[in-house]
Structures are given as C-alpha cells and as structure tokens.
Design an enzyme around this catalytic site. Structure first.
Site, short mmCIF file in Angstrom:
data_model
loop_
_atom_site.label_atom_id
_atom_site.label_comp_id
_atom_site.label_asym_id
_atom_site.label_seq_id
_atom_site.Cartn_x
_atom_site.Cartn_y
_atom_site.Cartn_z
N GLU A 115 43.95 18.56 23.82
CA GLU A 115 42.94 18.65 24.87
C GLU A 115 42.30 17.28 25.06
O GLU A 115 42.20 16.53 24.09
CB GLU A 115 41.82 19.63 24.45
CG GLU A 115 42.29 21.03 24.20
CD GLU A 115 41.19 21.88 23.53
OE1 GLU A 115 40.11 21.35 23.22
OE2 GLU A 115 41.46 23.07 23.31
N LYS A 117 39.52 14.64 24.90
CA LYS A 117 38.25 14.58 24.17
C LYS A 117 37.20 14.07 25.14
O LYS A 117 37.16 12.90 25.48
CB LYS A 117 38.34 13.68 22.95
CG LYS A 117 37.06 13.74 22.12
CD LYS A 117 37.22 13.13 20.75
CE LYS A 117 36.01 13.40 19.88
NZ LYS A 117 34.77 12.85 20.39
N ASP A 119 33.72 12.91 26.66
CA ASP A 119 32.65 12.09 26.08
C ASP A 119 31.30 12.63 26.54
O ASP A 119 30.70 12.13 27.47
CB ASP A 119 32.84 10.64 26.52
CG ASP A 119 32.15 9.69 25.58
OD1 ASP A 119 31.65 10.15 24.54
OD2 ASP A 119 32.11 8.49 25.88
N TYR A 230 35.54 25.30 24.70
CA TYR A 230 36.81 25.17 23.98
C TYR A 230 36.87 25.96 22.68
O TYR A 230 37.84 25.88 21.96
CB TYR A 230 37.16 23.69 23.73
CG TYR A 230 36.03 22.84 23.18
CD1 TYR A 230 35.49 23.09 21.94
CD2 TYR A 230 35.53 21.77 23.93
CE1 TYR A 230 34.46 22.30 21.44
CE2 TYR A 230 34.50 20.98 23.42
CZ TYR A 230 33.97 21.25 22.18
OH TYR A 230 32.96 20.47 21.68
N LYS A 318 41.71 9.01 18.82
CA LYS A 318 40.96 8.20 19.78
C LYS A 318 41.84 7.23 20.54
O LYS A 318 42.85 6.75 20.03
CB LYS A 318 39.86 7.41 19.03
CG LYS A 318 38.91 8.27 18.24
CD LYS A 318 37.91 8.94 19.14
CE LYS A 318 36.76 8.04 19.40
NZ LYS A 318 35.47 8.47 19.00
N CYS A 412 7.90 -14.08 36.15
CA CYS A 412 9.05 -13.81 37.01
C CYS A 412 9.77 -15.13 37.30
O CYS A 412 9.13 -16.10 37.72
CB CYS A 412 8.58 -13.17 38.31
SG CYS A 412 9.89 -13.05 39.54
N CYS A 415 9.25 -15.89 41.35
CA CYS A 415 7.97 -16.21 41.99
C CYS A 415 6.92 -16.72 41.01
O CYS A 415 5.86 -17.19 41.43
CB CYS A 415 7.43 -14.99 42.74
SG CYS A 415 6.72 -13.74 41.66
N CYS A 430 7.96 -7.79 37.32
CA CYS A 430 7.24 -8.89 37.95
C CYS A 430 6.06 -8.28 38.71
O CYS A 430 6.21 -7.28 39.40
CB CYS A 430 8.18 -9.59 38.92
SG CYS A 430 7.34 -10.50 40.21
N CYS A 435 6.61 -11.54 45.76
CA CYS A 435 7.78 -12.14 45.09
C CYS A 435 8.98 -12.10 46.04
O CYS A 435 9.38 -11.04 46.51
CB CYS A 435 8.10 -11.36 43.82
SG CYS A 435 9.65 -11.86 43.06
S1 IVH Z 1 36.59 20.81 19.00
C1 IVH Z 1 35.71 22.03 14.87
N1 IVH Z 1 37.42 19.99 21.35
O1 IVH Z 1 33.93 15.91 19.79
C2 IVH Z 1 35.83 21.85 16.33
N2 IVH Z 1 35.55 18.91 20.36
O2 IVH Z 1 33.89 14.67 17.07
C3 IVH Z 1 35.03 20.74 16.82
N3 IVH Z 1 34.59 17.13 21.73
O3 IVH Z 1 31.31 17.71 18.33
C4 IVH Z 1 35.05 20.53 18.24
N4 IVH Z 1 35.97 17.33 23.43
O4 IVH Z 1 31.23 17.27 20.86
C5 IVH Z 1 36.54 19.83 20.34
N5 IVH Z 1 38.24 19.38 23.44
C6 IVH Z 1 37.35 19.21 22.44
C7 IVH Z 1 36.33 18.24 22.50
C8 IVH Z 1 35.45 18.12 21.43
C9 IVH Z 1 34.92 16.69 22.95
C10 IVH Z 1 33.47 16.59 20.93
C11 IVH Z 1 32.51 17.65 20.41
C12 IVH Z 1 32.55 17.53 18.93
C13 IVH Z 1 33.02 16.12 18.75
C14 IVH Z 1 33.69 16.00 17.41
#
Ligand code: IVH
Length: 674
Positions: A115, A117, A119, A230, A318, A412, A415, A430, A435
């Site tokens: 999936e 990840k 942010d 999720y 990552k 500033c 000005c 400022c 200005c």
């Molecule tokens: S699973 C044990 N799935 O990443 C299961 N986490 O570093 C833990 N996150 O706290 C979460 N996308 O905030 C899972 N598809 C995804 C995610 C995800 C983002 C974040 C989540 C978690 C952090 C863990």
C-alpha cells in the site's frame, strides 16, 4: 404539557433534523437546506439548551462542528495499542525482512500486500450501530487525543456506514487509518494562507497534523483533510478475516474509503510493486513517503506477532529522499503584503525531484536559528510536499571558517521601519505604514483576479509604479493617466489603454471584492463575503463596534479584533475614502428573490470559452444559487462545458437538466444581475 417537556420534545426533533442535514451535507455531499437555514435550526437548539442546561447532552450537534471550541482534547485509551512500523530503506533490508518472515512461518514464499505509505497522521475511529461516535489520534500508541469533532469535518469520512446490499453493519466497528491532505488541497490551503497573510505550512503532513489538532472544529473545517482506512480491530459482529485484502474489501463494502493496494507474490512481487510506485509517486494526488509491505494472511500475522511497538508482519519500505546538496549563496529577507519578514536562502541552482530549485524558504526567525543556516554553507535541500523547497540540514564539516550566524534584522530591509514580533511570536513584521515592499504586495493583491480584477496590473508593473513614486496609495491607481503610464518602461500605447479601461471597469466592483481587496489580515474571500453581507456599505464598518463585527458568521474573536482595528485606523479610513472619492463604488450584495437560480444547486463541469469556473460560480451565487462539487438527485442544473466527463454522464443518468454554455449564458441573462 409543561414548558420543559415541550422543550425536550422540540430539542429531540431538532437533533434528528440536524443529524439528517449533517448526513446530507457531509456524507452525500447533497444538502437539502441552505447554510442559513441550518444555522437557524442550530441556533434554536442552542437556545433551548441554554434555557434548559440538562438538555445539553454530549452527543448534541451543538457540541459538534460549529459548536463551541474545546479548551483541550480529552484522552482516549486505545483498547488495542496502535503500533508503528519499522522502516527499511534498501533492497538489503527487504531481503532480511522477507527472510525473517519466511523463517518464522516455515514457508518457502509469502503473499504480501503493498500500500502507499501516506504522509499524514494515524487515527482510530469507532462506529457504534453504524454511526461514527469517536475518533482519536495515535498519541503514544496507548493513549491518544479525542479529535472526534475535527474528524467530523472530513467530508470523505462517512458519519454513518453505508453497507452494500447484504452486508450487515456490526454492532461496533473499530477502524484505523491515515488522515492526510491531498497535494492540490495543500496548495490551495497555502495560497489562501498567503492571501490572508498567515505563515505557510511547510508540507502536507504538518498541515494535516496541525489542522486535526485545532481546538476549534470550525478552523479544521476550513482545511480540506482526507482519510483512508487500512486496519480493523476485531470486535463483535465483525467477520474473522482470512486475509488483509478481504478486510480492506469489507471496509469498502461498508462505505469506508480505502486506498489502492496491490497483492505481491513473494519478494519479487514486492520489488516490482516498489519500482512501480517509486516511478509513479509524483503522479499520485497525495504525498507518499514509501510503500507499506504487509503479510496478507491473517493467520500468518497472528503467528508472527510483534516486537516492542511494531508488528513483525509489516514494514515501511521508504523511498529515497528527494534531497540534493547545494550551496547557500546568500540569505535574504522577503517582505510580504502584511509585512511578514520571511528569510529566504538563495541557492546555487540544483535539480531536486525533477525541478530546478534556486531559492528555499527558511520560514521564520526561529526556524532559521534552529537550523543555523549561514551564507556559504553547504546544505541539503528537499522539496517538501512538492511545493516549497526547504533546507533540511547544513553540512557543518563544509562550513567556511569565516562564517557568521545570520542576524535577523531589527528593521525592515526595504523601508527601515522597526520589525516587531507578532502576538503569536512566530512571525516578525515590518511596522512601516508606507513600506514600499508591502505596498507592492498590497497593490498586487488589490488588483488580483478575485479582488478588483484589474487586468494588466501584475508584479512588474506594481513594482515599477511604487519604485517611481507614481503610486503611494490604492487611490493613486485611479489617478493614473495615459501620459504618466507611457513614461514607464515597457509600457506601450495599447497596454496603457487596456490598463486604464480595466481600472475604470473596476470602479463598479462589489462590496465583497472591495473588502477582500483592502488586504485586511485574516480576511480571505469567504470572510469578505460574510462581511459584505453584514455590512453592505463600508461606512457601516467605520461605525461598527467590536461586538457588531463579532456577530458576522465565522468571524472569531481574533479576526474581529483585527478587522475592527483596521477600520478604526485613521490611515486606512483615509485610504478607503480616497478610493470612494476616486469613483470606486462597491455594489452591495444582492440576492435575487425571483429568477431561475434562486435556491438552486448547480454543478459546473468541463471548460467554457467565455468565463472560467470562478466567474461562473460568482454569477450563480449572485443570483441566489449554490454551486456544488458533485452531481446528485438534488442537483438542479449541470452546466457542461467542453470536455465534460463523468459529471455529465451522471447528470444524464439521473435525468438532471443539462445546460451547455450557450444555454447557461441565456439563463444568466434572464436574471440579468441578481
Ligand atoms: S499500517 C501496525 N498502513 O505509518 C500497523 N500505516 O510508521 C501500522 N501509515 O502510524 C500501520 N500509511 O500513521 C499502515 N498504508 C498504511 C500507512 C500507514 C501510512 C503510517 C501510520 C503509521 C505509520 C507507521
């Protein structure tokens, strides 16, 4: 019947009605009543609850969005702890992960689910009998903060489950997921903050986290958050899943938003998925910082268990950071429209994530001091949220010996007026009333499309007009003559004529645009609209007390003070009067009482040749209509321009009346100017 009984019965009825309208609004995106009607119902309920405090229950809608701001968040203990994920960065780490999983399971190959990840930040949600009752942040994994009210503002989160046919709603459902901001929404949010003279968010994650932790749900509502779920915690009535994918599909069948996922067979499958998602990361509408790899089989997950705070069955793979190193050529100070001084690093140009970067914001004095970035430093630059380049760190080993810390100016740089820290301490401004740097920005704002809409008055011309001393106030713009304009560099005969015509045209602006154009701090387009409705004539604002201004919809106490102070300031009053004297005469907002658009919901789709989306929206609103984002049975008209897609199709399916550009213009004509 006694008074209390009557009140109690009416409160119950109001609550039911409000819940119904909340649902129409947030879940179906198809309100049946106007905001004003909704507010009226809400106020009636608030009145009853004030008279009879025992009627005020915690689940009353008066306690939700639009209700009073919480002093602080309550705590929620997670029944099942919220874990986090171990990170890995290279293929080597993935090989180790897969080996460990296979060894522990005694299996030659394992099926994974991959999936994106996201942010954002993790949240836990609870539904009882299909109704959303509570949501909390992850906190330390054991105890989080109760952000139920703020989560209710998230449009993509259903307040009530919508099961597909044949799917039973469980008595209790506990799900987990991520709250985040889409890239486009993030950009819009920052644009709005810029317009309002607020400091910008560094990246979508900060924006999402900051928004969810707002004490006032009204503030959160103004920030476009999204959510994907999720995970699901086992509870009564929830089936025992064989696999993660089965679970995700179950969540989907209950009407919950889930993200895309791919099934990956063994480590090679994961590698393929990783390469594909790394390649496609910039195409996604949201920021992702990696890929989550999860064992699909639920039974295998149980056997794998967890170590300290993370599961053995999942890992965050990552993406390599999109960072590059470069040199700081200089540090400068930028002066914004509201006088905010922002330190900016001028860099030796470098390509980061496919885009050339030559400047990076250092946000504010605190940030600058924390990072201790200096002229001549070698730094790592990152594109945060694909928008503003940011300096991540300084390479101290490469710092020149002669280097000195950057001194934030006390004055500033443009000005020379004193630079003073804001009430909240983050921004230094400022204080110069005249200005030139602020003036250039103010004029740009004044002339911008949703303000006075003066075509041809862009950055360069504004800077020229200020630098030559031609324009010192807004009103000076209206004293421009062709002769004067022609003395400016790069100003041709035709451009001068067009500009003068545009200026002339702008005199017939509306009160909403006028108030917005003045560039009052915190006053964006929406507040300007509300202010114009409350004060259709600017003279009324000169006389308005702080209380009068606080009564305007969505104007909080801080905003009211800023607005009040603005109209009390003699210089501002003078500037406004000068504009009125120059012939600017803002039209009060008028809502038609008849006409084809009154009380109607219109959806705009595709592109028109004669006007853009914003203009069309304004025309509809001026005639008492409302513009919605999606087509439903409640839609009265769909205006379909060129290349209209799925919304047009939906309209056809539902039998909603469709207008092409020509027909739309004609209908606007029949209600010439609301
Ligand atoms: S699973 C044990 N799935 O990443 C299961 N986490 O570093 C833990 N996150 O706290 C979460 N996308 O905030 C899972 N598809 C995804 C995610 C995800 C983002 C974040 C989540 C978690 C952090 C863990």
């Amino acid at each position: 019947m006694d008074d209390f009984k009557t009140a109690e019965a009416r409160a119950r009825e109001l609550r039911r009605e409000l819940a119904h309208h909340n649902h129409r609004y947030y879940v179906l995106d198809s309100p049946e009543i106007s905001d004003i009607q909704y507010d009226t119902l809400m106020r009636e309920l608030q009145g009853l609850e004030e008279q009879h405090p025992s009627l005020q229950t915690p689940d009353s809608p008066t306690q939700r969005v639009g209700g009073k701001a919480a002093d602080e968040f309550g705590q929620v203990v997670h029944r099942v702890p919220m874990l986090s994920l171990a990170n890995l960065f290279e293929d080597e780490g993935l090989v180790e992960f897969d080996e460990r999983v296979r060894k522990l399971l005694g299996q030659p190959a394992v099926t994974y689910v991959c999936e994106p990840k996201l942010d954002g930040l993790a949240i836990a949600l609870r539904f009882e009998k299909g109704i959303f009752v509570q949501g909390a942040t992850r906190g330390d994994g054991t105890t989080g903060e109760d952000v139920t009210g703020n989560l209710r503002t998230i449009r993509s989160l259903p307040m009530e489950l919508f099961p597909l046919d044949g799917v039973k709603v469980p008595a209790v459902l506990e799900v987990r997921g991520e709250v985040f901001i889409r890239k486009a929404d993030f950009q819009k949010l920052n644009e709005k903050r810029e317009e309002e003279g607020e400091p910008l968010f560094a990246n979508p994650r900060n924006a999402a986290a900051g928004s969810l932790r707002q004490l006032d749900p009204k503030e959160t509502a103004a920030r476009p958050l999204s959510v994907y779920l999720y995970e699901c915690v086992p509870t009564e009535g929830v089936p025992a899943f064989k696999s993660h994918i089965e679970k995700l599909e179950y969540l989907k069948s209950l009407g919950l938003p889930i993200n895309r996922y791919v099934r990956a067979e063994g480590i090679d499958g994961v590698r393929q998925a990783y390469d594909a998602s790394l390649k496609g990361r910039h195409e996604l509408p949201f920021e992702v910082d990696g890929m989550v790899v999860k064992v699909d089989d639920e039974d295998q997950r149980k056997r794998l268990g967890q170590v300290s705070k993370s599961p053995r069955w999942a890992v965050a793979y990552k993406f390599p950071p999109e960072e590059e190193s470069t040199e700081v050529l200089d540090i400068g100070i930028q002066v914004g429209r509201t006088g905010a001084l922002t330190p900016v690093a001028h860099l030796k140009p470098v390509k980061v994530g496919g885009v050339m970067v030559a400047r990076a914001t250092l946000h504010n004095e605190d940030e600058l001091r924390r990072k201790d970035v200096r002229k001549g430093d070698t730094v790592f630059v990152r594109r945060a949220g694909d928008v503003i380049p940011e300096i991540v760190s300084t390479v101290l080993s490469k710092r020149p010996e002669s280097s000195q810390p950057f001194e934030f100016p006390k004055h500033c740089p443009v000005c020379g007026a004193a630079a003073v820290k804001d009430e909240d301490g983050a921004v230094i401004r400022c204080t110069g009333a005249s200005c030139p740097a602020q003036l250039v920005e103010k004029i740009r704002h004044f002339a911008s499309r949703i303000a006075m809409d003066i075509e041809g008055l862009g950055d360069k011309l504004a800077a020229q007009l200020v630098a030559t001393g031609t324009v010192k106030t807004f009103a000076d713009l209206y004293a421009l003559t062709k002769q004067k304009l022609l003395t400016l560099e790069r100003m041709g005969d035709k451009s001068a004529d067009n500009l003068l015509e545009s200026l002339e045209h702008s005199k017939g602006t509306t009160q909403r645009r006028f108030l917005y154009a003045l560039g009052i701090r915190h006053v964006g387009d929406a507040t300007a609209k509300a202010l114009a409705e409350g004060f259709p004539d600017v003279h009324q604002l000169f006389k308005a007390s702080l209380e009068d201004i606080s009564r305007v919809k969505d104007v909080g106490p801080v905003m009211a003070q800023v607005i009040h102070a603005f109209f009390q300031e003699p210089q501002n009053r003078e500037a406004i009067l000068a504009l009125l004297n120059a012939g600017v005469s803002p039209a009060p907002p008028q809502v038609s009482t008849g006409g084809p658009f009154v009380g109607k919901t219109v959806v705009l789709t595709g592109s028109m040749t004669g006007m853009n989306r914003d203009q069309a929206k304004e025309e509809v609103e001026r005639r008492g209509g409302k513009v919605a984002g999606s087509v439903s049975r409640k839609t009265d008209f769909v205006v379909a321009g060129d290349d209209a897609g799925s919304k047009l199709k939906k309209a056809q399916e539902l039998g909603v009346r469709i207008l092409d550009e020509q027909a739309f213009l004609q209908l606007l004509q029949t209600d010439a100017r609301g």
